[in-house]
Design a protein around this motif. Structure first.
Motif, PDB file in Angstrom:
ATOM      1  N   LEU A  29       0.894  -1.004   0.003  1.00  0.00           N
ATOM      2  CA  LEU A  29       0.064  -0.047   0.104  1.00  0.00           C
ATOM      3  C   LEU A  29       0.851   1.314   0.004  1.00  0.00           C
ATOM      4  O   LEU A  29       0.692   2.062  -0.819  1.00  0.00           O
ATOM      5  CB  LEU A  29      -1.011   0.052   1.327  1.00  0.00           C
ATOM      6  N   ASP A  30       1.902   1.215   0.750  1.00  0.00           N
ATOM      7  CA  ASP A  30       2.813   2.388   0.828  1.00  0.00           C
ATOM      8  C   ASP A  30       3.474   2.732  -0.549  1.00  0.00           C
ATOM      9  O   ASP A  30       3.770   3.710  -0.857  1.00  0.00           O
ATOM     10  CB  ASP A  30       3.825   2.629   1.952  1.00  0.00           C
ATOM     11  N   TYR A  31       3.861   1.480  -1.138  1.00  0.00           N
ATOM     12  CA  TYR A  31       4.421   1.575  -2.544  1.00  0.00           C
ATOM     13  C   TYR A  31       3.605   2.234  -3.535  1.00  0.00           C
ATOM     14  O   TYR A  31       4.066   3.086  -4.238  1.00  0.00           O
ATOM     15  CB  TYR A  31       4.856   0.140  -2.846  1.00  0.00           C
ATOM     16  N   LEU A  32       2.370   1.911  -3.528  1.00  0.00           N
ATOM     17  CA  LEU A  32       1.446   2.372  -4.393  1.00  0.00           C
ATOM     18  C   LEU A  32       1.047   3.683  -4.053  1.00  0.00           C
ATOM     19  O   LEU A  32       0.803   4.600  -4.988  1.00  0.00           O
ATOM     20  CB  LEU A  32       0.042   1.425  -4.332  1.00  0.00           C
ATOM     21  N   ARG A  33       1.104   4.019  -2.962  1.00  0.00           N
ATOM     22  CA  ARG A  33       0.854   5.680  -2.374  1.00  0.00           C
ATOM     23  C   ARG A  33       1.929   6.722  -2.890  1.00  0.00           C
ATOM     24  O   ARG A  33       1.375   7.479  -3.221  1.00  0.00           O
ATOM     25  CB  ARG A  33       0.758   5.614  -0.836  1.00  0.00           C
ATOM     26  N   ALA A  34       3.067   6.185  -2.771  1.00  0.00           N
ATOM     27  CA  ALA A  34       4.258   6.871  -3.101  1.00  0.00           C
ATOM     28  C   ALA A  34       4.270   6.882  -4.588  1.00  0.00           C
ATOM     29  O   ALA A  34       4.486   8.047  -5.311  1.00  0.00           O
ATOM     30  CB  ALA A  34       5.576   6.080  -2.579  1.00  0.00           C
ATOM     31  N   ALA A  35       3.896   6.096  -5.409  1.00  0.00           N
ATOM     32  CA  ALA A  35       4.122   6.137  -6.764  1.00  0.00           C
ATOM     33  C   ALA A  35       3.024   7.022  -7.380  1.00  0.00           C
ATOM     34  O   ALA A  35       3.125   7.775  -8.337  1.00  0.00           O
ATOM     35  CB  ALA A  35       3.704   4.599  -7.340  1.00  0.00           C
ATOM     36  N   ILE A  36       1.639   6.913  -6.903  1.00  0.00           N
ATOM     37  CA  ILE A  36       0.488   7.809  -7.431  1.00  0.00           C
ATOM     38  C   ILE A  36       1.068   9.411  -7.039  1.00  0.00           C
ATOM     39  O   ILE A  36       0.783  10.333  -7.589  1.00  0.00           O
ATOM     40  CB  ILE A  36      -0.777   7.482  -7.002  1.00  0.00           C
ATOM     41  N   ALA A  37       1.643   9.704  -5.575  1.00  0.00           N
ATOM     42  CA  ALA A  37       1.846  10.857  -5.225  1.00  0.00           C
ATOM     43  C   ALA A  37       3.138  11.586  -6.131  1.00  0.00           C
ATOM     44  O   ALA A  37       2.863  12.742  -6.527  1.00  0.00           O
ATOM     45  CB  ALA A  37       2.111  11.081  -4.080  1.00  0.00           C
ATOM     46  N   LEU A 138      -7.340  -2.820   4.045  1.00  0.00           N
ATOM     47  CA  LEU A 138      -5.714  -2.641   3.580  1.00  0.00           C
ATOM     48  C   LEU A 138      -5.817  -3.335   1.877  1.00  0.00           C
ATOM     49  O   LEU A 138      -5.433  -2.630   1.073  1.00  0.00           O
ATOM     50  CB  LEU A 138      -4.863  -3.450   4.266  1.00  0.00           C
ATOM     51  N   THR A 139      -6.646  -4.367   1.976  1.00  0.00           N
ATOM     52  CA  THR A 139      -6.868  -5.034   0.604  1.00  0.00           C
ATOM     53  C   THR A 139      -7.256  -4.162  -0.493  1.00  0.00           C
ATOM     54  O   THR A 139      -7.227  -4.007  -1.769  1.00  0.00           O
ATOM     55  CB  THR A 139      -7.270  -6.245   0.584  1.00  0.00           C
ATOM     56  N   HIS A 140      -8.454  -3.481  -0.049  1.00  0.00           N
ATOM     57  CA  HIS A 140      -9.254  -2.484  -0.638  1.00  0.00           C
ATOM     58  C   HIS A 140      -8.357  -1.337  -1.245  1.00  0.00           C
ATOM     59  O   HIS A 140      -8.470  -0.902  -2.323  1.00  0.00           O
ATOM     60  CB  HIS A 140     -10.461  -2.263  -0.175  1.00  0.00           C
ATOM     61  N   MET A 141      -7.697  -0.884  -0.096  1.00  0.00           N
ATOM     62  CA  MET A 141      -6.962   0.360  -0.619  1.00  0.00           C
ATOM     63  C   MET A 141      -5.859   0.124  -1.385  1.00  0.00           C
ATOM     64  O   MET A 141      -5.327   0.736  -2.282  1.00  0.00           O
ATOM     65  CB  MET A 141      -6.335   0.902   0.834  1.00  0.00           C
ATOM     66  N   ILE A 142      -5.227  -1.254  -1.333  1.00  0.00           N
ATOM     67  CA  ILE A 142      -4.293  -1.732  -2.420  1.00  0.00           C
ATOM     68  C   ILE A 142      -4.833  -1.621  -3.875  1.00  0.00           C
ATOM     69  O   ILE A 142      -4.351  -1.114  -4.577  1.00  0.00           O
ATOM     70  CB  ILE A 142      -3.590  -2.927  -2.053  1.00  0.00           C
ATOM     71  N   GLU A 143      -6.147  -2.102  -3.750  1.00  0.00           N
ATOM     72  CA  GLU A 143      -6.880  -2.270  -5.240  1.00  0.00           C
ATOM     73  C   GLU A 143      -7.135  -0.932  -5.726  1.00  0.00           C
ATOM     74  O   GLU A 143      -6.876  -0.542  -6.827  1.00  0.00           O
ATOM     75  CB  GLU A 143      -8.135  -3.266  -4.808  1.00  0.00           C
ATOM     76  N   GLU A 144      -7.787  -0.145  -4.928  1.00  0.00           N
ATOM     77  CA  GLU A 144      -8.282   1.103  -5.073  1.00  0.00           C
ATOM     78  C   GLU A 144      -6.927   2.067  -5.726  1.00  0.00           C
ATOM     79  O   GLU A 144      -6.973   2.697  -6.812  1.00  0.00           O
ATOM     80  CB  GLU A 144      -9.122   1.847  -4.154  1.00  0.00           C
ATOM     81  N   THR A 145      -6.102   2.163  -4.822  1.00  0.00           N
ATOM     82  CA  THR A 145      -4.838   3.018  -5.175  1.00  0.00           C
ATOM     83  C   THR A 145      -4.071   2.371  -6.437  1.00  0.00           C
ATOM     84  O   THR A 145      -3.693   3.313  -7.265  1.00  0.00           O
ATOM     85  CB  THR A 145      -3.911   2.946  -3.951  1.00  0.00           C
TER      86      THR A 145
END
Length: 165
Positions: A29-37, A138-145
């Protein structure tokens, strides 16, 4: 699209996190968060908020929306019009939206840091429905992000040719 200024970011491999389920989920999740930001940060105006597809989706709107999703899922904020979250206010700069997203992520992580049981309910559920488990959230946020990060990859490349994570 400006193809003369094609920027290529170095791709970042998926995270090598610890071996526990919590560490893996939080790491991705943190990996995807950083990528989109990073995909939104530094994107040029007005293209960052210009729809590139018939649905009206725009790069800045995606990050604005994810801010609301983070706050709803982990902080219990109630969102009454999800469609409206896909548009940042005209007065909001790219830096403003990125900063609000990073702040929402930081607040969400503070909540998650206190969660030791993935089967337990989210500690600050939305008032209009039962709280999902931390694992589900957490799984939903990984999918959504991840879904919106993919959209952002395409939109950013259309804007200025920038590619990579």
């Amino acid at each position: 699209m400006n193809t003369t200024r094609r920027q290529r970011r170095r791709d970042t491999a998926p995270p090598r996190t610890g071996s526990s389920e919590t560490e893996i989920l939080r790491g991705f999740l943190d990996y995807l968060r950083a990528a989109i930001a990073a995909k939104v940060d530094g994107a040029p105006e007005p293209q960052v908020r210009t729809a590139a597809v018939p649905s009206g989706t725009n790069l800045l709107g995606l990050l604005h929306h994810l801010t609301f999703v983070e706050r709803s899922m982990f902080l219990g904020d109630n969102v009454t019009d999800w469609q409206a979250t896909f548009q940042a206010a005209p007065a909001d700069s790219v830096a403003d939206v990125v900063a609000r997203y990073r702040d929402a992520v930081e607040c969400a992580n503070e909540i998650l840091d206190g969660c030791t049981d993935l089967g337990a309910p989210v500690p600050r559920p939305r008032s209009d429905r039962p709280a999902p488990s931390i694992r589900w959230a957490l799984t939903h946020m990984i999918e959504e992000t991840g879904r919106h990060a993919g959209h952002a990859d395409i939109l950013r490349e259309l804007i200025d040719g920038a590619t990579g994570r």
